[in-house]
Design a protein around this motif. Structure first.
Motif, PDB file in Angstrom:
ATOM      1  N   LYS A 164      18.879 -12.647  -2.817  1.00  0.00           N
ATOM      2  CA  LYS A 164      18.743 -11.513  -4.127  1.00  0.00           C
ATOM      3  C   LYS A 164      16.874 -11.404  -3.133  1.00  0.00           C
ATOM      4  O   LYS A 164      16.974 -11.899  -2.513  1.00  0.00           O
ATOM      5  N   CYS A 165      16.726  -9.976  -3.522  1.00  0.00           N
ATOM      6  CA  CYS A 165      15.693  -9.568  -3.145  1.00  0.00           C
ATOM      7  C   CYS A 165      14.245  -9.823  -3.136  1.00  0.00           C
ATOM      8  O   CYS A 165      13.898 -11.210  -4.232  1.00  0.00           O
ATOM      9  N   ILE A 166      13.300  -9.740  -2.039  1.00  0.00           N
ATOM     10  CA  ILE A 166      12.539 -10.143  -2.480  1.00  0.00           C
ATOM     11  C   ILE A 166      11.366  -9.003  -3.308  1.00  0.00           C
ATOM     12  O   ILE A 166      11.475  -7.415  -2.662  1.00  0.00           O
ATOM     13  N   HIS A 167      10.641  -9.328  -3.372  1.00  0.00           N
ATOM     14  CA  HIS A 167       9.504  -8.163  -3.735  1.00  0.00           C
ATOM     15  C   HIS A 167       8.299  -7.862  -2.518  1.00  0.00           C
ATOM     16  O   HIS A 167       7.850  -8.802  -1.963  1.00  0.00           O
ATOM     17  N   VAL A 168       9.064  -6.242  -1.956  1.00  0.00           N
ATOM     18  CA  VAL A 168       8.018  -5.913  -0.639  1.00  0.00           C
ATOM     19  C   VAL A 168       7.042  -4.630  -0.720  1.00  0.00           C
ATOM     20  O   VAL A 168       7.228  -4.434  -1.848  1.00  0.00           O
ATOM     21  N   ILE A 169       5.829  -5.190  -0.812  1.00  0.00           N
ATOM     22  CA  ILE A 169       4.700  -4.335  -1.805  1.00  0.00           C
ATOM     23  C   ILE A 169       4.239  -3.351   0.012  1.00  0.00           C
ATOM     24  O   ILE A 169       3.752  -4.140   0.836  1.00  0.00           O
ATOM     25  N   ASN A 170       4.720  -2.356   0.289  1.00  0.00           N
ATOM     26  CA  ASN A 170       2.695  -1.477   0.963  1.00  0.00           C
ATOM     27  C   ASN A 170       2.200  -1.116   1.140  1.00  0.00           C
ATOM     28  O   ASN A 170       1.346  -0.682  -0.209  1.00  0.00           O
ATOM     29  N   TYR A 171       0.936  -2.367   1.867  1.00  0.00           N
ATOM     30  CA  TYR A 171      -0.227  -2.640   1.897  1.00  0.00           C
ATOM     31  C   TYR A 171      -1.137  -1.278   1.738  1.00  0.00           C
ATOM     32  O   TYR A 171      -1.569  -1.174   1.376  1.00  0.00           O
ATOM     33  N   ASP A 172      -0.353  -0.303   2.785  1.00  0.00           N
ATOM     34  CA  ASP A 172      -1.015   0.501   3.503  1.00  0.00           C
ATOM     35  C   ASP A 172      -1.535   1.931   1.936  1.00  0.00           C
ATOM     36  O   ASP A 172      -2.255   2.278   1.605  1.00  0.00           O
ATOM     37  N   ASN A 173      -0.398   1.882   1.263  1.00  0.00           N
ATOM     38  CA  ASN A 173      -0.495   2.996  -0.460  1.00  0.00           C
ATOM     39  C   ASN A 173      -0.841   1.801  -1.224  1.00  0.00           C
ATOM     40  O   ASN A 173      -1.663   2.545  -1.829  1.00  0.00           O
ATOM     41  N   SER A 174      -0.916   0.634  -1.404  1.00  0.00           N
ATOM     42  CA  SER A 174      -2.111   0.502  -2.123  1.00  0.00           C
ATOM     43  C   SER A 174      -3.531   0.132  -1.741  1.00  0.00           C
ATOM     44  O   SER A 174      -4.347   0.254  -2.781  1.00  0.00           O
ATOM     45  N   ALA A 175      -3.506  -0.473  -0.501  1.00  0.00           N
ATOM     46  CA  ALA A 175      -4.589  -0.119  -0.537  1.00  0.00           C
ATOM     47  C   ALA A 175      -5.963   1.268  -0.252  1.00  0.00           C
ATOM     48  O   ALA A 175      -7.508   1.194  -0.469  1.00  0.00           O
ATOM     49  N   SER A 176      -5.650   2.241  -0.683  1.00  0.00           N
ATOM     50  CA  SER A 176      -5.997   3.616  -0.737  1.00  0.00           C
ATOM     51  C   SER A 176      -6.619   3.382  -2.022  1.00  0.00           C
ATOM     52  O   SER A 176      -7.516   4.086  -2.482  1.00  0.00           O
ATOM     53  N   LYS A 177      -6.599   2.796  -2.781  1.00  0.00           N
ATOM     54  CA  LYS A 177      -7.010   2.918  -4.882  1.00  0.00           C
ATOM     55  C   LYS A 177      -7.902   1.318  -4.183  1.00  0.00           C
ATOM     56  O   LYS A 177      -7.191   0.392  -4.131  1.00  0.00           O
ATOM     57  N   HIS A 178      -8.618   1.206  -5.628  1.00  0.00           N
ATOM     58  CA  HIS A 178      -9.721  -0.006  -4.626  1.00  0.00           C
ATOM     59  C   HIS A 178      -8.484  -1.757  -5.209  1.00  0.00           C
ATOM     60  O   HIS A 178      -9.124  -2.215  -5.134  1.00  0.00           O
ATOM     61  N   SER A 179      -8.008  -1.259  -7.095  1.00  0.00           N
ATOM     62  CA  SER A 179      -7.274  -2.142  -7.187  1.00  0.00           C
ATOM     63  C   SER A 179      -6.101  -2.132  -7.194  1.00  0.00           C
ATOM     64  O   SER A 179      -5.162  -2.959  -7.693  1.00  0.00           O
ATOM     65  N   GLY A 180      -5.724  -1.926  -5.698  1.00  0.00           N
ATOM     66  CA  GLY A 180      -4.657  -1.064  -5.868  1.00  0.00           C
ATOM     67  C   GLY A 180      -3.614  -2.515  -5.390  1.00  0.00           C
ATOM     68  O   GLY A 180      -2.633  -2.884  -6.118  1.00  0.00           O
ATOM     69  N   ILE A 181      -3.973  -2.858  -4.475  1.00  0.00           N
ATOM     70  CA  ILE A 181      -3.141  -4.394  -3.800  1.00  0.00           C
ATOM     71  C   ILE A 181      -3.280  -5.471  -5.187  1.00  0.00           C
ATOM     72  O   ILE A 181      -1.810  -5.730  -5.578  1.00  0.00           O
ATOM     73  N   PHE A 182      -4.228  -5.201  -6.271  1.00  0.00           N
ATOM     74  CA  PHE A 182      -4.162  -6.426  -7.260  1.00  0.00           C
ATOM     75  C   PHE A 182      -3.034  -5.620  -8.714  1.00  0.00           C
ATOM     76  O   PHE A 182      -1.947  -6.278  -8.424  1.00  0.00           O
ATOM     77  N   GLU A 183      -3.128  -4.480  -8.732  1.00  0.00           N
ATOM     78  CA  GLU A 183      -2.196  -4.108  -9.800  1.00  0.00           C
ATOM     79  C   GLU A 183      -0.612  -3.870  -9.135  1.00  0.00           C
ATOM     80  O   GLU A 183       0.209  -4.076  -9.727  1.00  0.00           O
TER      81      GLU A 183
END
Length: 202
Positions: A164-183
């Protein structure tokens, strides 16, 4: 119980995410998700990760029983766990055994050069480490080659999840917004963003 396990990686905002999850425990419960107190050290489940890494069956059983009691008390069966320590559990089959069915893995990744630079700066600044050699020597001192081969890392965890796939999140893209990594984290596990969520101080 269904477990959603955030395993890091290091240097991808894990401490901030853990603080966010801890401070929003009540809000998460309203959405049917538990960020349990049991197994926590600080704001993350480092005690649970350590018990798994050391194969400490007594501590592990105590923590898991405590988590189940919390889940039963609140009437939820979706459990969020977070610790970068999970990343370093070598026997991943044991990981699957502990959590049985209903396991999801969430992994943040970061551009490798930025990762190494951040890790190097931490080792230079930390009082207990005070690394004094250059970044080139630092890279070859630790197993970065395998750790930063994200395809290899993801495939290893997919094997735990039986393909099964794991959930992979791009930190560099998410961190550009204040709440990005949380959202970004919440959206991956099926939780809609709520403006009432508490965003912790950086």
């Amino acid at each position: 119980m269904n477990f959603i396990v955030h395993i890091g990686t290091h240097k991808t905002g894990s401490s901030a995410l853990q603080k966010f999850l801890y401070e929003n425990r009540a809000a998460l419960l309203k959405k049917g998700f538990l960020y349990p107190q049991k197994g926590i050290k600080g704001k993350a489940h480092h005690q649970l990760a350590l018990a798994m890494r050391e194969r400490n069956q007594i501590a592990l059983k105590e923590i898991l029983i405590g988590i189940k009691k919390e889940a039963d008390f609140y009437g939820v069966n979706k459990i969020i766990l977070s610790s970068e320590g999970f990343e370093y559990i070598e026997n991943r089959d044991f990981f699957k055994t502990v959590f049985e069915k209903g396991l999801q893995i969430v992994l943040f990744i970061r551009r490798q050069d930025n990762y190494i630079e951040s890790e190097y700066n931490q080792h230079v600044k930390m009082y207990g480490l005070r690394y004094t050699k250059d970044i080139y020597q630092f890279y070859f001192r630790y197993p970065f080659e395998s750790r930063l081969n994200y395809k290899h890392v993801c495939n290893a965890w997919r094997a735990v999840l039986n393909g099964k796939c794991i959930h992979v999140i791009n930190y560099d893209n998410s961190a550009s917004k204040h709440s990005g990594i949380f959202e970004g984290f919440l959206s991956q596990i099926g939780i809609d963003w709520d403006d009432d969520f508490i965003i912790p101080d950086s």
